[in-house]
Design a protein around this motif. Structure first.
Motif, PDB file in Angstrom:
ATOM      1  N   ARG A 182      -2.453   0.092  -8.092  1.00  0.00           N
ATOM      2  CA  ARG A 182      -3.501   1.133  -8.031  1.00  0.00           C
ATOM      3  C   ARG A 182      -4.407   0.928  -6.820  1.00  0.00           C
ATOM      4  NH1 ARG A 182      -4.947   3.663 -13.357  1.00  0.00           N
ATOM      5  NH2 ARG A 182      -3.094   3.450 -14.650  1.00  0.00           N
ATOM      6  N   LEU A 183      -3.770   0.621  -5.697  1.00  0.00           N
ATOM      7  CA  LEU A 183      -4.423   0.397  -4.404  1.00  0.00           C
ATOM      8  C   LEU A 183      -5.215  -0.906  -4.342  1.00  0.00           C
ATOM      9  CD1 LEU A 183      -5.749   3.945  -3.366  1.00  0.00           C
ATOM     10  CD2 LEU A 183      -3.483   2.941  -3.005  1.00  0.00           C
ATOM     11  N   SER A 184      -5.221  -1.695  -5.403  1.00  0.00           N
ATOM     12  CA  SER A 184      -5.950  -2.953  -5.403  1.00  0.00           C
ATOM     13  C   SER A 184      -5.219  -3.994  -4.555  1.00  0.00           C
ATOM     14  CB  SER A 184      -6.100  -3.476  -6.836  1.00  0.00           C
ATOM     15  OG  SER A 184      -6.772  -4.713  -6.861  1.00  0.00           O
ATOM     16  N   SER A 185      -5.961  -4.754  -3.782  1.00  0.00           N
ATOM     17  CA  SER A 185      -5.388  -5.782  -2.898  1.00  0.00           C
ATOM     18  C   SER A 185      -4.177  -5.224  -2.139  1.00  0.00           C
ATOM     19  CB  SER A 185      -4.975  -7.019  -3.708  1.00  0.00           C
ATOM     20  OG  SER A 185      -6.078  -7.550  -4.410  1.00  0.00           O
ATOM     21  N   PRO A 186      -4.386  -4.197  -1.334  1.00  0.00           N
ATOM     22  CA  PRO A 186      -3.250  -3.527  -0.695  1.00  0.00           C
ATOM     23  C   PRO A 186      -2.645  -4.293   0.463  1.00  0.00           C
ATOM     24  CG  PRO A 186      -5.299  -2.598   0.111  1.00  0.00           C
ATOM     25  CD  PRO A 186      -5.669  -3.585  -0.969  1.00  0.00           C
ATOM     26  N   GLU A 187      -3.303  -5.358   0.900  1.00  0.00           N
ATOM     27  CA  GLU A 187      -2.849  -6.054   2.097  1.00  0.00           C
ATOM     28  C   GLU A 187      -1.397  -6.500   2.005  1.00  0.00           C
ATOM     29  OE1 GLU A 187      -7.256  -6.270   1.937  1.00  0.00           O
ATOM     30  OE2 GLU A 187      -5.637  -6.595   0.493  1.00  0.00           O
ATOM     31  N   ILE A 188      -0.954  -6.892   0.801  1.00  0.00           N
ATOM     32  CA  ILE A 188       0.421  -7.375   0.642  1.00  0.00           C
ATOM     33  C   ILE A 188       1.439  -6.279   0.946  1.00  0.00           C
ATOM     34  CG2 ILE A 188       0.616  -6.840  -1.827  1.00  0.00           C
ATOM     35  CD1 ILE A 188       2.120  -9.491  -2.162  1.00  0.00           C
ATOM     36  N   TRP A 189       1.031  -5.015   0.738  1.00  0.00           N
ATOM     37  CA  TRP A 189       1.923  -3.895   0.983  1.00  0.00           C
ATOM     38  C   TRP A 189       1.807  -3.332   2.389  1.00  0.00           C
ATOM     39  CZ3 TRP A 189       6.147  -1.819  -0.857  1.00  0.00           C
ATOM     40  CH2 TRP A 189       6.520  -2.104  -2.181  1.00  0.00           C
ATOM     41  N   VAL A 190       0.654  -3.460   2.997  1.00  0.00           N
ATOM     42  CA  VAL A 190       0.404  -2.778   4.264  1.00  0.00           C
ATOM     43  C   VAL A 190       1.386  -3.203   5.344  1.00  0.00           C
ATOM     44  CG1 VAL A 190      -1.243  -2.620   6.170  1.00  0.00           C
ATOM     45  CG2 VAL A 190      -2.001  -2.199   3.827  1.00  0.00           C
ATOM     46  N   GLU A 191       1.689  -4.484   5.403  1.00  0.00           N
ATOM     47  CA  GLU A 191       2.612  -4.956   6.450  1.00  0.00           C
ATOM     48  C   GLU A 191       3.991  -4.330   6.272  1.00  0.00           C
ATOM     49  OE1 GLU A 191       5.598  -7.236   8.463  1.00  0.00           O
ATOM     50  OE2 GLU A 191       5.357  -7.247   6.282  1.00  0.00           O
ATOM     51  N   ARG A 192       4.463  -4.234   5.029  1.00  0.00           N
ATOM     52  CA  ARG A 192       5.776  -3.629   4.767  1.00  0.00           C
ATOM     53  C   ARG A 192       5.771  -2.146   5.112  1.00  0.00           C
ATOM     54  NH1 ARG A 192       7.921  -4.926  -1.074  1.00  0.00           N
ATOM     55  NH2 ARG A 192       9.825  -4.081  -0.159  1.00  0.00           N
ATOM     56  N   LEU A 193       4.703  -1.464   4.724  1.00  0.00           N
ATOM     57  CA  LEU A 193       4.584  -0.038   5.028  1.00  0.00           C
ATOM     58  C   LEU A 193       4.615   0.190   6.538  1.00  0.00           C
ATOM     59  CD1 LEU A 193       1.738   0.970   2.525  1.00  0.00           C
ATOM     60  CD2 LEU A 193       4.164   1.504   2.300  1.00  0.00           C
ATOM     61  N   HIS A 194       3.845  -0.598   7.237  1.00  0.00           N
ATOM     62  CA  HIS A 194       3.752  -0.428   8.684  1.00  0.00           C
ATOM     63  C   HIS A 194       5.085  -0.715   9.359  1.00  0.00           C
ATOM     64  CE1 HIS A 194       1.841  -1.587  12.764  1.00  0.00           C
ATOM     65  NE2 HIS A 194       1.971  -0.271  12.686  1.00  0.00           N
ATOM     66  N   ARG A 195       5.780  -1.731   8.898  1.00  0.00           N
ATOM     67  CA  ARG A 195       7.060  -2.095   9.509  1.00  0.00           C
ATOM     68  C   ARG A 195       8.096  -0.988   9.330  1.00  0.00           C
ATOM     69  NH1 ARG A 195       7.922  -6.852   6.898  1.00  0.00           N
ATOM     70  NH2 ARG A 195       9.629  -5.996   5.657  1.00  0.00           N
ATOM     71  N   GLY A 196       8.189  -0.451   8.107  1.00  0.00           N
ATOM     72  CA  GLY A 196       9.142   0.623   7.864  1.00  0.00           C
ATOM     73  C   GLY A 196       8.773   1.890   8.611  1.00  0.00           C
ATOM     74  N   TRP A 197       7.495   2.255   8.556  1.00  0.00           N
ATOM     75  CA  TRP A 197       7.027   3.456   9.245  1.00  0.00           C
ATOM     76  C   TRP A 197       7.282   3.330  10.744  1.00  0.00           C
ATOM     77  CZ3 TRP A 197       3.293   4.577  12.930  1.00  0.00           C
ATOM     78  CH2 TRP A 197       2.894   5.911  13.022  1.00  0.00           C
ATOM     79  N   SER A 198       7.004   2.166  11.305  1.00  0.00           N
ATOM     80  CA  SER A 198       7.198   1.965  12.746  1.00  0.00           C
ATOM     81  C   SER A 198       8.665   2.067  13.136  1.00  0.00           C
ATOM     82  CB  SER A 198       6.639   0.608  13.171  1.00  0.00           C
ATOM     83  OG  SER A 198       5.248   0.533  12.950  1.00  0.00           O
ATOM     84  N   ALA A 199       9.560   1.670  12.223  1.00  0.00           N
ATOM     85  CA  ALA A 199      10.987   1.728  12.526  1.00  0.00           C
ATOM     86  C   ALA A 199      11.483   3.156  12.710  1.00  0.00           C
ATOM     87  CB  ALA A 199      11.786   1.035  11.423  1.00  0.00           C
ATOM     88  N   LEU A 200      10.742   4.130  12.180  1.00  0.00           N
ATOM     89  CA  LEU A 200      11.113   5.536  12.375  1.00  0.00           C
ATOM     90  C   LEU A 200      10.779   6.031  13.776  1.00  0.00           C
ATOM     91  CD1 LEU A 200      10.022   7.192   9.003  1.00  0.00           C
ATOM     92  CD2 LEU A 200      12.357   6.960   9.866  1.00  0.00           C
ATOM     93  N   GLY A 201       9.981   5.266  14.508  1.00  0.00           N
ATOM     94  CA  GLY A 201       9.642   5.669  15.867  1.00  0.00           C
ATOM     95  C   GLY A 201       8.925   7.004  15.902  1.00  0.00           C
ATOM     96  N   ASP A 202       9.334   7.874  16.841  1.00  0.00           N
ATOM     97  CA  ASP A 202       8.657   9.167  16.974  1.00  0.00           C
ATOM     98  C   ASP A 202       9.109  10.181  15.919  1.00  0.00           C
ATOM     99  OD1 ASP A 202      11.195   9.795  17.881  1.00  0.00           O
ATOM    100  OD2 ASP A 202      10.557  10.381  19.893  1.00  0.00           O
ATOM    101  N   ARG A 203       9.945   9.749  14.982  1.00  0.00           N
ATOM    102  CA  ARG A 203      10.303  10.605  13.838  1.00  0.00           C
ATOM    103  C   ARG A 203       9.381  10.359  12.647  1.00  0.00           C
ATOM    104  NH1 ARG A 203      13.657  10.626  18.304  1.00  0.00           N
ATOM    105  NH2 ARG A 203      15.661  11.651  17.894  1.00  0.00           N
ATOM    106  N   ALA A 204       8.429   9.443  12.771  1.00  0.00           N
ATOM    107  CA  ALA A 204       7.554   9.074  11.657  1.00  0.00           C
ATOM    108  C   ALA A 204       6.457  10.102  11.455  1.00  0.00           C
ATOM    109  CB  ALA A 204       6.940   7.699  11.908  1.00  0.00           C
ATOM    110  N   GLY A 205       6.371  10.629  10.236  1.00  0.00           N
ATOM    111  CA  GLY A 205       5.307  11.536   9.866  1.00  0.00           C
ATOM    112  C   GLY A 205       4.259  10.821   9.045  1.00  0.00           C
ATOM    113  N   PRO A 206       3.457  11.548   8.281  1.00  0.00           N
ATOM    114  CA  PRO A 206       2.404  10.913   7.482  1.00  0.00           C
ATOM    115  C   PRO A 206       2.963  10.038   6.364  1.00  0.00           C
ATOM    116  CG  PRO A 206       1.954  13.249   7.794  1.00  0.00           C
ATOM    117  CD  PRO A 206       3.356  13.018   8.250  1.00  0.00           C
TER     118      PRO A 206
END
Length: 242
Positions: A81-105
Motif C-alpha cells: 500500500r505504497l509503504s516503504s516503497p524504496e524496495i520497489w522503486v529500483e525495480r520499477l526504474h530498471r524495467g521502465w528504463s529498459a523500454l527506452g523511448d517506448r516507455a510511457g507513464p
C-alpha cells in the motif's frame, strides 16, 4: 500536444476475429496491435513484475513513436500500500528504463480498501525518479478531495480519470498529461459493455478540451470482453477525427 488511444492489455484470445487474424501466433499479437495503435497499457506487470529482458524485447518489437504504459506491481500497491516503497522503486526504474523511448507513464492503481493517506502518497512520489511520469488511480472515495489532488499536482503526477461501474468520473487534471481509463459502461460490473456513439462523442469533446489546455492525453479502454475495447478505441479515434 499528443493524443493517444489504446487498450489495457493486448493478448486476449477473444480478440481473434476482431483485431487478430485466426491462426496468428500469440507471440505476434503485439506486433499486430502496434500496427494499428500507438499506445498500450501493460497490465500483466501488476500480477508479476517482468524480468528486464522482457522490457528490452518489447522495446525492440515496438515501432518508433509507440508508448507502453506500465502498471505497477501489486506488491507495491496492494501488499505494501505504497509503504516503504524504496524496495520497489529500483525495480520499477530498471524495467521502465529498459523500454527506452517506448516507455510511457507508470500506472499506480491503489486498492479500493486503501483510504486516503496524503503523507504516504507524498513519500512515494518523492522517492520516484523524476524521469518517470506517474499516474495514480484512486479507488477509495476518501481520495476524491482537493487536498489529495494537490499532492499529485505538486509532484507532477496525473490523476487517473475513470469511467466504470461504481467509480466516480471526475474530470480532474493535475499534470501536463491526462491519463484516462475507460473500464466499461455496464453499471453492474467493471470491464463490461460497449460505449455508445454518444458516449464516445462526449469523451472526444473532453479530450479536445484537455488538448486545448496544452496537455497530452492517453486513453485506455479496459472493457476487453468480446473485443469491445478494440472497437471502442477505433470509434473514439474516428470521433476525434470527425
Amino acid at each position: 500536444m499528443t493524443i493517444r488511444i489504446g487498450t489495457s492489455g493486448w493478448s486476449y484470445n477473444h480478440w481473434v476475429g476482431v483485431l487478430y487474424e485466426r491462426g496468428l501466433a500469440p507471440a505476434r499479437r503485439l506486433e499486430r496491435y502496434a500496427a494499428e495503435f500507438d499506445t498500450v497499457e501493460l497490465n500483466g506487470s501488476f500480477y508479476r513484475w517482468p524480468p528486464d529482458a522482457w522490457f528490452e524485447r518489447w522495446r525492440d518489437q515496438l515501432p518508433p513513436g509507440f508508448l507502453m504504459a506500465v502498471k505497477a506491481a501489486r506488491g507495491l500497491t496492494h501488499a505494501r500500500r505504497l509503504s516503504s516503497p524504496e524496495i520497489w522503486v529500483e525495480r520499477l526504474h530498471r524495467g521502465w528504463s529498459a523500454l527506452g523511448d517506448r516507455a510511457g507513464p507508470l500506472l499506480v492503481q491503489l486498492p479500493p480498501t486503501m483510504e486516503r493517506d496524503d503523507a504516504r502518497l507524498d513519500h512515494f512520489l518523492d522517492v520516484m525518479p523524476a524521469a518517470i511520469p506517474v499516474a495514480v488511480e484512486f479507488r477509495h472515495p476518501s481520495w476524491n478531495d482537493p487536498g489529495a489532488f494537490a499532492v499529485l499536482e505538486r509532484h507532477g503526477a496525473a490523476y487517473v480519470v475513470m469511467s466504470g461501474a461504481g467509480l466516480p468520473c471526475l474530470l480532474t487534471a493535475t499534470a501536463r498529461f491526462v491519463y484516462v481509463r475507460l473500464h466499461g459502461p455496464d453499471p453492474g460490473a467493471l470491464y463490461g459493455g460497449s460505449y455508445s456513439p454518444e458516449d464516445l462523442r462526449w469523451w472526444a469533446d473532453r479530450i479536445r478540451e484537455w488538448d486545448g489546455q496544452g496537455r497530452d492525453v492517453l486513453v485506455y479502454f479496459n472493457n476487453d470482453l468480446g473485443g469491445n475495447a478494440v472497437r471502442n478505441a477505433r470509434d473514439l479515434r474516428a470521433a476525434l477525427a470527425a
